[in-house]
Design a protein around this motif. Structure first.
Motif, PDB file in Angstrom:
ATOM      1  N   ILE A 122       0.847  -1.206   0.000  1.00  0.00           N
ATOM      2  CA  ILE A 122       0.000   0.000   0.000  1.00  0.00           C
ATOM      3  C   ILE A 122       0.874   1.245   0.000  1.00  0.00           C
ATOM      4  O   ILE A 122       0.650   2.181  -0.768  1.00  0.00           O
ATOM      5  CB  ILE A 122      -0.968  -0.013   1.208  1.00  0.00           C
ATOM      6  CG1 ILE A 122      -2.007  -1.129   1.022  1.00  0.00           C
ATOM      7  CG2 ILE A 122      -1.637   1.339   1.383  1.00  0.00           C
ATOM      8  CD1 ILE A 122      -2.870  -1.387   2.248  1.00  0.00           C
ATOM      9  N   TRP A 123       1.895   1.281   0.850  1.00  0.00           N
ATOM     10  CA  TRP A 123       2.799   2.438   0.887  1.00  0.00           C
ATOM     11  C   TRP A 123       3.514   2.602  -0.457  1.00  0.00           C
ATOM     12  O   TRP A 123       3.662   3.720  -0.961  1.00  0.00           O
ATOM     13  CB  TRP A 123       3.826   2.287   2.012  1.00  0.00           C
ATOM     14  CG  TRP A 123       4.719   3.492   2.122  1.00  0.00           C
ATOM     15  CD1 TRP A 123       5.800   3.784   1.347  1.00  0.00           C
ATOM     16  CD2 TRP A 123       4.565   4.574   3.016  1.00  0.00           C
ATOM     17  NE1 TRP A 123       6.345   4.975   1.711  1.00  0.00           N
ATOM     18  CE2 TRP A 123       5.605   5.497   2.744  1.00  0.00           C
ATOM     19  CE3 TRP A 123       3.681   4.878   4.043  1.00  0.00           C
ATOM     20  CZ2 TRP A 123       5.774   6.679   3.451  1.00  0.00           C
ATOM     21  CZ3 TRP A 123       3.855   6.058   4.745  1.00  0.00           C
ATOM     22  CH2 TRP A 123       4.888   6.943   4.446  1.00  0.00           C
ATOM     23  N   ALA A 124       3.958   1.495  -1.028  1.00  0.00           N
ATOM     24  CA  ALA A 124       4.682   1.545  -2.304  1.00  0.00           C
ATOM     25  C   ALA A 124       3.837   2.205  -3.387  1.00  0.00           C
ATOM     26  O   ALA A 124       4.340   3.015  -4.176  1.00  0.00           O
ATOM     27  CB  ALA A 124       5.103   0.140  -2.729  1.00  0.00           C
ATOM     28  N   VAL A 125       2.562   1.880  -3.436  1.00  0.00           N
ATOM     29  CA  VAL A 125       1.688   2.403  -4.493  1.00  0.00           C
ATOM     30  C   VAL A 125       1.193   3.812  -4.170  1.00  0.00           C
ATOM     31  O   VAL A 125       1.250   4.706  -5.023  1.00  0.00           O
ATOM     32  CB  VAL A 125       0.488   1.448  -4.724  1.00  0.00           C
ATOM     33  CG1 VAL A 125      -0.518   2.054  -5.699  1.00  0.00           C
ATOM     34  CG2 VAL A 125       0.983   0.099  -5.231  1.00  0.00           C
ATOM     35  N   ILE A 126       0.744   4.051  -2.965  1.00  0.00           N
ATOM     36  CA  ILE A 126       0.130   5.337  -2.621  1.00  0.00           C
ATOM     37  C   ILE A 126       1.178   6.403  -2.306  1.00  0.00           C
ATOM     38  O   ILE A 126       1.081   7.534  -2.789  1.00  0.00           O
ATOM     39  CB  ILE A 126      -0.837   5.189  -1.422  1.00  0.00           C
ATOM     40  CG1 ILE A 126      -1.932   4.154  -1.740  1.00  0.00           C
ATOM     41  CG2 ILE A 126      -1.449   6.536  -1.039  1.00  0.00           C
ATOM     42  CD1 ILE A 126      -2.834   4.521  -2.904  1.00  0.00           C
ATOM     43  N   CYS A 127       2.178   6.062  -1.517  1.00  0.00           N
ATOM     44  CA  CYS A 127       3.180   7.050  -1.090  1.00  0.00           C
ATOM     45  C   CYS A 127       4.507   6.907  -1.836  1.00  0.00           C
ATOM     46  O   CYS A 127       5.165   7.907  -2.108  1.00  0.00           O
ATOM     47  CB  CYS A 127       3.436   6.924   0.414  1.00  0.00           C
ATOM     48  SG  CYS A 127       1.957   7.152   1.414  1.00  0.00           S
ATOM     49  N   GLY A 128       4.880   5.691  -2.125  1.00  0.00           N
ATOM     50  CA  GLY A 128       6.124   5.435  -2.841  1.00  0.00           C
ATOM     51  C   GLY A 128       7.317   5.264  -1.906  1.00  0.00           C
ATOM     52  O   GLY A 128       7.600   6.125  -1.085  1.00  0.00           O
ATOM     53  N   TRP A 129       8.034   4.149  -2.044  1.00  0.00           N
ATOM     54  CA  TRP A 129       9.236   3.915  -1.255  1.00  0.00           C
ATOM     55  C   TRP A 129      10.450   4.593  -1.871  1.00  0.00           C
ATOM     56  O   TRP A 129      11.396   4.947  -1.171  1.00  0.00           O
ATOM     57  CB  TRP A 129       9.519   2.410  -1.128  1.00  0.00           C
ATOM     58  CG  TRP A 129       8.563   1.686  -0.216  1.00  0.00           C
ATOM     59  CD1 TRP A 129       7.586   0.816  -0.582  1.00  0.00           C
ATOM     60  CD2 TRP A 129       8.498   1.776   1.205  1.00  0.00           C
ATOM     61  NE1 TRP A 129       6.916   0.360   0.514  1.00  0.00           N
ATOM     62  CE2 TRP A 129       7.458   0.933   1.643  1.00  0.00           C
ATOM     63  CE3 TRP A 129       9.213   2.484   2.174  1.00  0.00           C
ATOM     64  CZ2 TRP A 129       7.113   0.770   2.980  1.00  0.00           C
ATOM     65  CZ3 TRP A 129       8.870   2.312   3.506  1.00  0.00           C
ATOM     66  CH2 TRP A 129       7.841   1.474   3.894  1.00  0.00           C
ATOM     67  N   ASP A 130      10.435   4.795  -3.181  1.00  0.00           N
ATOM     68  CA  ASP A 130      11.566   5.448  -3.848  1.00  0.00           C
ATOM     69  C   ASP A 130      11.585   6.944  -3.544  1.00  0.00           C
ATOM     70  O   ASP A 130      10.550   7.562  -3.322  1.00  0.00           O
ATOM     71  CB  ASP A 130      11.472   5.281  -5.372  1.00  0.00           C
ATOM     72  CG  ASP A 130      11.737   3.852  -5.824  1.00  0.00           C
ATOM     73  OD1 ASP A 130      12.515   3.151  -5.151  1.00  0.00           O
ATOM     74  OD2 ASP A 130      11.153   3.466  -6.851  1.00  0.00           O
ATOM     75  N   CYS A 131      12.773   7.528  -3.596  1.00  0.00           N
ATOM     76  CA  CYS A 131      12.902   8.974  -3.487  1.00  0.00           C
ATOM     77  C   CYS A 131      12.333   9.603  -4.756  1.00  0.00           C
ATOM     78  O   CYS A 131      12.701   9.225  -5.870  1.00  0.00           O
ATOM     79  CB  CYS A 131      14.374   9.376  -3.326  1.00  0.00           C
ATOM     80  SG  CYS A 131      14.600  11.173  -3.334  1.00  0.00           S
ATOM     81  N   GLU A 132      11.415  10.553  -4.586  1.00  0.00           N
ATOM     82  CA  GLU A 132      10.770  11.191  -5.733  1.00  0.00           C
ATOM     83  C   GLU A 132      11.112  12.679  -5.826  1.00  0.00           C
ATOM     84  O   GLU A 132      10.460  13.416  -6.567  1.00  0.00           O
ATOM     85  CB  GLU A 132       9.257  10.981  -5.645  1.00  0.00           C
ATOM     86  CG  GLU A 132       8.874   9.504  -5.726  1.00  0.00           C
ATOM     87  CD  GLU A 132       7.395   9.241  -5.491  1.00  0.00           C
ATOM     88  OE1 GLU A 132       6.672  10.165  -5.074  1.00  0.00           O
ATOM     89  OE2 GLU A 132       6.965   8.102  -5.736  1.00  0.00           O
ATOM     90  N   GLN A 133      12.117  13.109  -5.082  1.00  0.00           N
ATOM     91  CA  GLN A 133      12.516  14.511  -5.114  1.00  0.00           C
ATOM     92  C   GLN A 133      13.367  14.789  -6.346  1.00  0.00           C
ATOM     93  O   GLN A 133      14.135  13.943  -6.788  1.00  0.00           O
ATOM     94  CB  GLN A 133      13.322  14.874  -3.850  1.00  0.00           C
ATOM     95  CG  GLN A 133      12.579  14.598  -2.547  1.00  0.00           C
ATOM     96  CD  GLN A 133      11.285  15.394  -2.450  1.00  0.00           C
ATOM     97  OE1 GLN A 133      11.240  16.557  -2.816  1.00  0.00           O
ATOM     98  NE2 GLN A 133      10.238  14.743  -1.980  1.00  0.00           N
TER      99      GLN A 133
END
Length: 186
Positions: A122-133
């Motif tokens: 759920i976190w991977a899809v909704i929030c994302g574990w990768d750095c997105e900055q």
């Protein structure tokens, strides 16, 4: 004995002829006037059927039942198209707002979203574990998705799917890739 209806019609015809002597009404001189002497109903119906057949791309000989079926089909398609367009216009902003709200709820939760496999997904899809900055600093976390994959037994295809799903959510919810709309950081 005369028919009162015929007398009324005859009077109306005389009135039409008397009002504008320059305009011809009636059948005098071998001419016909559609106002005074309308064509038979069958001719009118056949003419209407011909026009409708051609307008509906049914050729020139379509029968009334075929015309009726075509009209019903076109109405159904128009209704479906209108419903789909309306639905899409309404659902995307609503879905984006729902996903953005869910992101905020999850990101501000005290729960450890990496402990359980389903929570980590759920976190991977909704929030994302990768750095997105776009600009990296000391708060950036790199390798978190790989760490979750190792911890929960996800293969490369599952990691790729999580990244695809996250990219779709990010494209829908963020004005720019990875930027949160409220400016908050996780």
């Amino acid at each position: 004995m005369s028919n009162p209806m015929e007398d009324i019609l005859s009077g109306i015809k005389r009135q039409l002829h008397d009002d504008d002597p320059g305009e011809f009404h009636g059948t005098e001189g071998g001419k016909n006037c559609d106002l005074c002497n309308p064509p038979p109903a069958k001719q009118v119906a056949d003419a209407q059927r011909l026009v409708l057949s051609e307008a509906l791309d049914l050729g020139t000989g379509a029968q009334w039942d075929v015309i009726s079926m075509r009209v019903k089909e076109l109405r159904r398609r128009a209704d479906e198209t209108a419903a789909t367009e309306t639905q899409a216009a309404v659902d995307l902003p609503t879905l984006a707002a729902a996903l953005d709200g869910l992101d905020t709820l999850i990101a501000t939760s005290s729960r450890d979203w990496g402990v359980y496999r389903v929570d980590a997904w759920i976190w991977a899809v909704i929030c994302g574990w990768d750095c997105e900055q776009t600009e990296h600093d000391d708060t950036c976390v790199h390798g978190a998705l790989e760490e979750m994959a190792q911890q929960h037994g996800w293969d490369d295809a599952t990691v790729a799917k999580a990244r695809r799903y996250r990219a779709a959510v990010r494209a829908l919810t963020g004005p720019a890739a990875g930027a949160r709309q409220d400016g908050a950081q996780r």
